[in-house]
Design a protein around this motif. Structure first.
Motif, PDB file in Angstrom:
ATOM      1  N   HIS A  19      -6.036   4.138   2.657  1.00  0.00           N
ATOM      2  CA  HIS A  19      -4.719   4.643   2.172  1.00  0.00           C
ATOM      3  C   HIS A  19      -5.078   5.970   1.203  1.00  0.00           C
ATOM      4  N   LEU A  34       0.873  -1.268   0.019  1.00  0.00           N
ATOM      5  CA  LEU A  34       0.100  -0.021  -0.114  1.00  0.00           C
ATOM      6  C   LEU A  34       0.884   1.155  -0.231  1.00  0.00           C
ATOM      7  N   SER A  35       2.112   1.289   0.966  1.00  0.00           N
ATOM      8  CA  SER A  35       2.590   2.530   1.045  1.00  0.00           C
ATOM      9  C   SER A  35       3.466   3.064  -0.586  1.00  0.00           C
ATOM     10  N   GLN A  68      -8.456  -1.313   3.058  1.00  0.00           N
ATOM     11  CA  GLN A  68      -7.229  -0.946   3.361  1.00  0.00           C
ATOM     12  C   GLN A  68      -6.816   0.125   2.231  1.00  0.00           C
TER      13      GLN A  68
END
Length: 85
Positions: A53, A11-12, A49
């Protein structure tokens, strides 16, 4: 996303646009009704998620926005930090 419906990219590492595109794919897959129960749960989990984000990316972008201040004649006089409420 791989064949099981799981997105293997961290995700990052996703940009806002990439995360939104993945989220749109997940929503379409869930709405189609073609996913198994287990796959639907995995998709829903990944979707939440991705949503978090995207919200964090938007909040970060909003915090970086500066408000342009004007002088008495209406000309740009400088900037102020945008106040996030």
């Amino acid at each position: 996303m791989n064949e099981t419906g799981k997105d293997t990219k961290d995700l990052s590492a996703l940009s806002f646009e990439e995360a939104m595109a993945s989220l749109e794919q997940i929503v379409a897959k869930l709405e189609s009704g073609n996913a198994s129960l287990e796959q639907s749960i995995d998709l829903y989990t990944r979707g939440t998620q991705l949503k978090a984000h995207c919200e964090a990316k938007l909040k970060d972008a909003q915090a970086k926005i500066e408000k342009i201040t004007l002088d008495d004649s209406g000309a740009a006089a400088g900037t102020q930090t945008f106040e996030v409420e």
